[in-house]
Design a protein around this motif. Structure first.
Motif, mmCIF file in Angstrom:
data_model
loop_
_atom_site.group_PDB
_atom_site.id
_atom_site.type_symbol
_atom_site.label_atom_id
_atom_site.label_comp_id
_atom_site.label_asym_id
_atom_site.label_seq_id
_atom_site.Cartn_x
_atom_site.Cartn_y
_atom_site.Cartn_z
ATOM 1 N N LEU A 114 0.809 -1.220 0.000
ATOM 2 C CA LEU A 114 0.000 0.000 0.000
ATOM 3 C C LEU A 114 0.847 1.278 0.000
ATOM 4 C CD1 LEU A 114 -2.824 -0.980 2.529
ATOM 5 C CD2 LEU A 114 -2.857 -1.099 0.027
ATOM 6 N N VAL A 115 2.158 1.130 0.067
ATOM 7 C CA VAL A 115 3.034 2.306 0.011
ATOM 8 C C VAL A 115 2.988 2.872 -1.402
ATOM 9 C CG1 VAL A 115 5.415 3.123 0.176
ATOM 10 C CG2 VAL A 115 4.529 1.511 1.873
ATOM 11 N N ALA A 116 2.608 4.138 -1.504
ATOM 12 C CA ALA A 116 2.408 4.757 -2.818
ATOM 13 C C ALA A 116 3.629 5.514 -3.319
ATOM 14 C CB ALA A 116 1.217 5.714 -2.764
ATOM 15 N N GLU A 117 4.530 5.890 -2.409
ATOM 16 C CA GLU A 117 5.691 6.682 -2.831
ATOM 17 C C GLU A 117 6.878 6.397 -1.928
ATOM 18 O OE1 GLU A 117 6.689 11.290 -4.044
ATOM 19 O OE2 GLU A 117 5.516 10.949 -2.219
ATOM 20 N N VAL A 118 8.048 6.285 -2.540
ATOM 21 C CA VAL A 118 9.312 6.184 -1.819
ATOM 22 C C VAL A 118 10.206 7.324 -2.294
ATOM 23 C CG1 VAL A 118 11.379 4.817 -1.376
ATOM 24 C CG2 VAL A 118 9.152 3.679 -1.561
ATOM 25 N N VAL A 119 10.672 8.125 -1.349
ATOM 26 C CA VAL A 119 11.529 9.276 -1.659
ATOM 27 C C VAL A 119 12.941 8.948 -1.195
ATOM 28 C CG1 VAL A 119 11.909 11.738 -1.318
ATOM 29 C CG2 VAL A 119 9.569 10.819 -1.338
ATOM 30 N N CYS A 120 13.908 9.047 -2.104
ATOM 31 C CA CYS A 120 15.286 8.691 -1.744
ATOM 32 C C CYS A 120 16.263 9.421 -2.659
ATOM 33 C CB CYS A 120 15.490 7.181 -1.828
ATOM 34 S SG CYS A 120 15.226 6.471 -3.473
ATOM 35 N N ASP A 121 17.545 9.052 -2.546
ATOM 36 C CA ASP A 121 18.548 9.653 -3.407
ATOM 37 C C ASP A 121 18.673 8.826 -4.693
ATOM 38 O OD1 ASP A 121 20.071 7.410 -2.813
ATOM 39 O OD2 ASP A 121 21.329 8.437 -1.334
ATOM 40 N N MET A 122 19.741 9.048 -5.452
ATOM 41 C CA MET A 122 19.901 8.381 -6.736
ATOM 42 C C MET A 122 20.774 7.143 -6.658
ATOM 43 S SD MET A 122 20.139 11.833 -9.085
ATOM 44 C CE MET A 122 20.684 12.894 -7.719
ATOM 45 N N SER A 123 20.979 6.630 -5.453
ATOM 46 C CA SER A 123 21.769 5.423 -5.265
ATOM 47 C C SER A 123 21.109 4.244 -5.977
ATOM 48 C CB SER A 123 21.882 5.113 -3.767
ATOM 49 O OG SER A 123 22.236 3.766 -3.558
ATOM 50 N N PRO A 124 21.821 3.578 -6.876
ATOM 51 C CA PRO A 124 21.232 2.408 -7.553
ATOM 52 C C PRO A 124 20.765 1.342 -6.565
ATOM 53 C CG PRO A 124 23.222 3.113 -8.690
ATOM 54 C CD PRO A 124 23.161 3.909 -7.417
ATOM 55 N N ALA A 125 21.491 1.195 -5.444
ATOM 56 C CA ALA A 125 21.104 0.188 -4.453
ATOM 57 C C ALA A 125 19.761 0.536 -3.820
ATOM 58 C CB ALA A 125 22.187 0.085 -3.374
ATOM 59 N N PHE A 126 19.579 1.796 -3.436
ATOM 60 C CA PHE A 126 18.308 2.220 -2.844
ATOM 61 C C PHE A 126 17.162 2.104 -3.851
ATOM 62 C CE2 PHE A 126 20.116 5.055 0.743
ATOM 63 C CZ PHE A 126 20.017 3.999 1.638
ATOM 64 N N LEU A 127 17.413 2.530 -5.072
ATOM 65 C CA LEU A 127 16.360 2.504 -6.090
ATOM 66 C C LEU A 127 15.921 1.068 -6.386
ATOM 67 C CD1 LEU A 127 17.790 5.211 -8.523
ATOM 68 C CD2 LEU A 127 15.809 5.464 -7.003
ATOM 69 N N PHE A 144 17.151 17.821 -2.638
ATOM 70 C CA PHE A 144 18.389 17.996 -1.871
ATOM 71 C C PHE A 144 19.526 17.195 -2.491
ATOM 72 C CE2 PHE A 144 21.256 16.080 1.234
ATOM 73 C CZ PHE A 144 21.850 17.207 1.786
ATOM 74 N N HIS A 145 19.240 15.965 -2.893
ATOM 75 C CA HIS A 145 20.300 15.117 -3.444
ATOM 76 C C HIS A 145 20.678 15.515 -4.864
ATOM 77 C CE1 HIS A 145 19.219 12.409 -0.030
ATOM 78 N NE2 HIS A 145 20.536 12.297 -0.021
ATOM 79 N N VAL A 146 19.780 16.149 -5.581
ATOM 80 C CA VAL A 146 20.144 16.699 -6.888
ATOM 81 C C VAL A 146 21.185 17.804 -6.706
ATOM 82 C CG1 VAL A 146 19.308 17.972 -8.897
ATOM 83 C CG2 VAL A 146 17.926 16.115 -7.939
ATOM 84 N N VAL A 147 20.908 18.715 -5.784
ATOM 85 C CA VAL A 147 21.853 19.805 -5.510
ATOM 86 C C VAL A 147 23.167 19.238 -4.987
ATOM 87 C CG1 VAL A 147 22.274 21.884 -4.140
ATOM 88 C CG2 VAL A 147 19.994 21.446 -5.082
ATOM 89 N N GLN A 148 23.083 18.256 -4.106
ATOM 90 C CA GLN A 148 24.288 17.641 -3.549
ATOM 91 C C GLN A 148 25.139 17.005 -4.646
ATOM 92 O OE1 GLN A 148 23.980 13.905 -1.219
ATOM 93 N NE2 GLN A 148 24.939 15.051 0.446
ATOM 94 N N LEU A 149 24.482 16.392 -5.635
ATOM 95 C CA LEU A 149 25.198 15.751 -6.746
ATOM 96 C C LEU A 149 26.082 16.751 -7.479
ATOM 97 C CD1 LEU A 149 25.478 13.252 -8.705
ATOM 98 C CD2 LEU A 149 23.551 14.233 -9.973
ATOM 99 N N PHE A 150 25.524 17.916 -7.808
ATOM 100 C CA PHE A 150 26.291 18.905 -8.557
ATOM 101 C C PHE A 150 27.244 19.690 -7.662
ATOM 102 C CE2 PHE A 150 23.094 17.912 -11.683
ATOM 103 C CZ PHE A 150 23.794 17.995 -12.876
#
Length: 268
Positions: A114-127, A144-150
């Motif tokens: 029933l979880v409709a959304e998961v919010v995380c960074d761009m880590s392939p492991a997390f995704l 936040f992680h988009v800004v952190q990436l650049f």
């Protein structure tokens, strides 16, 4: 009759450990840190035992380290909770942590399907783990992680370039700080010297700053248009110097997660 003195001390201890290290809190209230850890452990376990996760529909997760690059923990929050949103913390990082949370959720009345959304960074492991453990959830990459990436890419360019040429004083924090309004006079001067001096770091900085323009988009359609313009602009205009390879790598990661990034405008 009032609250027993021992309970007053316990409540004071639990308040203090939210704001300071356990060792410091134990010294403040006059007990050993081992005793305070036992108190904290008791009340945390009691609170966790009564946790009801039946209503969880949107979760956020991120890893953090208690020491630089060591002792990682992964934190899970209920995105819909305004008060006390943290619902699970586990040592380590990566796919196993997400599986641990799924098991914890089931044990406390939650339903992963029933979880409709998961919010995380761009880590392939997390995704990958999010897709595996919450198959019906939409994946959203938080801004936040988009800004952190650049920002990380800018710092990598700066470090590499600093080995080849002299940098203006205060240049490091000038390119890492968020926005001109927070810059000191020395940092503003350093930034201008970078921009006019042909520094690769200045190009990386300009790419990062374009994210502010993207962030101001008000609809998913506008965000997609701005992101597409951003990607094309960087592809066409970025100097081919190897110094700027970290920016190109960041752009590839950004492009690969385009739909997940745009999802933040839908989920807001």
């Amino acid at each position: 009759l009032g609250m027993p003195r021992v309970m007053v001390r316990v409540k004071a201890a639990l308040v203090l450990v939210r704001e300071m290290p356990v060792l410091a809190a134990s010294r403040f209230i006059g007990i050993t840190d081992k005793r305070l850890w036992r108190i904290v452990d008791h009340y945390v376990r009691r609170a966790v035992a009564g946790l009801d996760l039946r209503g969880v529909r949107s979760i956020g997760l991120d890893e953090t380290a208690s020491r630089r690059r060591h002792n990682y923990v992964t934190v899970f929050i209920d995105m819909d909770r305004r008060d006390k949103p943290v619902i699970f913390v586990t040592p380590g990082k990566g796919k196993a942590c997400v599986a641990d949370f799924r098991a914890f959720m089931l044990a406390h009345g939650g339903e992963p399907a029933l979880v409709a959304e998961v919010v995380c960074d761009m880590s392939p492991a997390f995704l990958a783990a999010a897709t595996e453990n919450f198959p019906n959830a939409t994946l959203t990459v938080d801004w936040f992680h988009v800004v952190q990436l650049f920002t990380t890419a800018v710092d990598q360019v700066r470090r590499a370039e600093a080995r080849q040429r002299n940098f203006p004083k205060a240049a490091r924090w000038a390119v890492l700080k968020a926005g001109d309004r927070k810059l000191t006079n020395d940092q503003r001067t350093a930034l201008e010297e970078l921009k006019t001096g042909g520094f690769a770091t200045a190009e990386a900085y300009r790419a990062k700053e374009m994210l502010r323009w993207i962030r101001k988009a008000t609809t998913p359609q506008a965000a997609r248009w701005r992101i597409t313009h951003f990607i094309n602009h960087i592809d066409d205009c970025l100097d081919p110097s190897p110094l700027l390879d970290p920016v190109r790598k960041a752009l590839r990661t950004f492009s690969a997660n385009l739909d997940r990034i745009i999802q933040r405008w839908t989920s807001c």
